[in-house]
Design an enzyme around this catalytic site. Structure first.
Site, short mmCIF file in Angstrom:
data_model
loop_
_atom_site.label_atom_id
_atom_site.label_comp_id
_atom_site.label_asym_id
_atom_site.label_seq_id
_atom_site.Cartn_x
_atom_site.Cartn_y
_atom_site.Cartn_z
N SER A 147 46.31 39.17 39.07
CA SER A 147 44.86 39.17 39.24
C SER A 147 44.30 40.58 39.41
O SER A 147 44.92 41.44 40.06
CB SER A 147 44.51 38.34 40.48
OG SER A 147 43.21 38.64 40.92
N TYR B 263 44.86 37.35 49.78
CA TYR B 263 45.10 36.85 48.42
C TYR B 263 45.56 37.99 47.49
O TYR B 263 46.56 37.86 46.77
CB TYR B 263 43.81 36.21 47.87
CG TYR B 263 43.85 35.92 46.40
CD1 TYR B 263 44.38 34.74 45.92
CD2 TYR B 263 43.35 36.84 45.46
CE1 TYR B 263 44.43 34.47 44.55
CE2 TYR B 263 43.40 36.58 44.11
CZ TYR B 263 43.94 35.40 43.66
OH TYR B 263 43.98 35.14 42.31
N GLU C 256 42.17 41.24 41.46
CA GLU C 256 41.99 41.44 42.90
C GLU C 256 43.00 42.46 43.43
O GLU C 256 42.78 43.05 44.49
CB GLU C 256 42.20 40.11 43.64
CG GLU C 256 40.94 39.34 43.93
CD GLU C 256 40.02 40.01 44.94
OE1 GLU C 256 38.85 40.24 44.57
OE2 GLU C 256 40.43 40.31 46.06
O1 G4F Z 1 33.64 34.11 42.63
P1 G4F Z 1 34.37 34.82 43.68
O2 G4F Z 1 34.76 34.02 44.87
O3 G4F Z 1 35.63 35.49 42.95
P2 G4F Z 1 36.63 36.66 43.37
O4 G4F Z 1 36.69 36.85 44.84
O5 G4F Z 1 36.26 37.86 42.57
O6 G4F Z 1 38.03 36.10 42.89
C1 G4F Z 1 38.19 35.44 41.64
O7 G4F Z 1 38.59 36.36 40.67
C2 G4F Z 1 39.89 36.94 40.88
C3 G4F Z 1 40.15 37.91 39.73
O8 G4F Z 1 39.63 39.17 40.12
C4 G4F Z 1 40.93 35.85 40.94
F1 G4F Z 1 42.14 36.40 41.12
C5 G4F Z 1 40.59 34.91 42.07
O9 G4F Z 1 41.54 33.85 42.14
C6 G4F Z 1 39.21 34.33 41.82
O10 G4F Z 1 39.28 33.57 40.64
O11 G4F Z 1 33.52 36.06 44.22
C7 G4F Z 1 33.03 37.05 43.35
C8 G4F Z 1 32.12 38.00 44.12
C9 G4F Z 1 32.73 38.53 45.42
O12 G4F Z 1 32.45 39.90 45.55
C10 G4F Z 1 32.01 37.77 46.50
O13 G4F Z 1 31.91 38.44 47.75
O14 G4F Z 1 30.94 37.30 44.50
C11 G4F Z 1 30.65 37.62 45.84
N1 G4F Z 1 29.84 36.53 46.43
C12 G4F Z 1 28.58 36.67 46.91
N2 G4F Z 1 28.16 35.51 47.43
C13 G4F Z 1 30.25 35.27 46.63
C14 G4F Z 1 29.18 34.62 47.27
N3 G4F Z 1 31.39 34.64 46.32
C15 G4F Z 1 31.50 33.33 46.63
N4 G4F Z 1 32.64 32.69 46.32
N5 G4F Z 1 30.49 32.66 47.27
C16 G4F Z 1 29.31 33.25 47.61
O15 G4F Z 1 28.42 32.65 48.21
#
Ligand code: G4F
Length: 340
Positions: free
Chosen positions: A127, A151, A129
């Site tokens: 990933s 993670y 990440e």
């Molecule tokens: O959609 P996210 O939760 O994805 P994240 O953390 O980037 O991880 C995903 O991508 C990775 C590949 O880089 C994978 F390995 C992993 O398994 C997963 O699929 O969050 C994306 C961004 C973050 O910066 C988070 O802080 O969105 C920001 N965010 C802002 N508000 C939020 C929110 N994320 C989530 N989940 N929920 C919110 O309310």
């Protein structure tokens, strides 16, 4: 008929990959965790030819048993606790499954192949990440890692143990460093789906407010259907290697809100969105942008659509689902602040 075993079959990528491989004439086996897993039915409905096997990345004998039954030519290790936000709350479990699970699967393969790890081709779902607090922009296969979450650390272990089995035992093992990839099958806890479903619900008068964390975060978001093809292409090369898979296009969560709310017909998102400090992460990955030149040159891979097309497709799918007589029940959003 080639045979493939997929762990993480119940997730977004597992289902797209199983469909893709079945379309290529593979016999596809999927590993299902737990007793009476409710998502097994969904997988069987979506991919009727799938063969389901019971097993768990925490249980080596079950992995050896699955390999004996499936006798795969290719193994795709997609199984993981994949939600970054949850990994601080369940750091030990995340390390156990997302990290050590990779080692267990490689050991199971070593037992199954009687030490000749070149006989079965192995794909590890690594990933972006792992890049975390990025050392350079854009990130490629040689960019050093600085993971920012339990993670990301577990994924870095999985990546390095895959490389190590290739270098130590001659395993045909590839690590795909995939940047964020989304689709209408994305879980509602991830930000793209949370926003597209939220925008659709607000447009339909089913919800008024959407609570989010850091809306200034930047990600390189692609379409999951394109990314599973890259996984397969990696395993068709003469020599195994590691590949970054990304679009190279970076957007903020604000861009995502603009496109999703406009597509849903709501217009301005600002009156409907509130930032909630409980949704901020203890350590954030601020920005990711991938350089997938190696994959483009050697695999001939490239993403098909762009970010706007992807988000509009997701909003349309959510609007269609929510206006059906029996919309898919809203799975519990684990980022809902009512979850203490
Ligand atoms: O959609 P996210 O939760 O994805 P994240 O953390 O980037 O991880 C995903 O991508 C990775 C590949 O880089 C994978 F390995 C992993 O398994 C997963 O699929 O969050 C994306 C961004 C973050 O910066 C988070 O802080 O969105 C920001 N965010 C802002 N508000 C939020 C929110 N994320 C989530 N989940 N929920 C919110 O309310």
């Amino acid at each position: 008929m080639p045979r493939a075993l997929i762990t993480g079959i119940t997730g977004q990528d597992g289902m797209y990959l199983a469909e893709f491989l079945a379309g290529k004439g593979y016999e596809v086996f999927g590993l299902i965790r737990g007793q009476n897993n409710p998502r097994a039915r969904l997988v069987a409905d979506v991919i009727p030819s799938i063969r389901l096997l019971s097993g768990d990345l925490r249980d080596l004998p079950s992995l050896v048993g699955a390999l004996e039954t499936a006798r795969p030519d290719e193994v795709y290790n997609l199984g993981a606790i994949s939600f970054v936000g949850m990994s601080w709350r369940q750091a030990e479990l995340t390390s156990e499954i997302t990290g050590l699970g990779v080692l267990r699967m490689l050991e199971a393969l070593r037992i199954h192949t009687q030490g000749d790890l070149s006989k079965v081709r192995f794909y590890q779902a690594s990933s972006s990440e792992m890049f975390g607090k990025v050392r350079e922009v854009p990130q490629n296969e040689d960019t050093p890692f600085h993971p920012r979450s339990p993670y990301g650390i577990a994924k870095a272990f999985g990546h390095y143990i895959t490389v190590n089995y290739r270098e130590s035992y001659g395993a045909y093992a590839c690590s795909g460093i995939l940047f964020n990839h989304e689709s209408p099958r994305r879980g509602p806890e991830f930000v793209t789906r949370k926003v597209t479903r939220g925008a659709a619900r607000i447009a339909l008068g089913q919800q008024d407010t959407l609570l989010l964390g850091n809306i200034d975060a930047c990600r390189d978001w692609g379409f999951a259907g394109d990314y599973v093809e890259a996984m397969w292409l990696m395993l068709q090369q003469d020599e195994p290697d590691d590949y970054v898979i990304a679009t190279g296009e970076t957007h903020t969560v604000r861009d995502l809100l603009d496109i999703a709310f406009h597509r849903a017909g709501v217009g301005d998102w600002e009156p409907h969105v509130r930032q909630d400090s409980r949704l901020l992460r203890p350590a954030e990955v601020d920005t990711l942008a991938g350089d997938s030149s190696r994959a483009r040159e050697r695999l001939g891979w490239k993403p098909r659509g762009n970010f706007r097309d992807l988000i509009e497709m997701m909003v349309d799918a959510d609007l269609a689902d929510l206006t059906r007589a029996d919309p898919a029940s809203d799975p519990t959003d684990r980022e809902d602040p009512r979850w203490a």
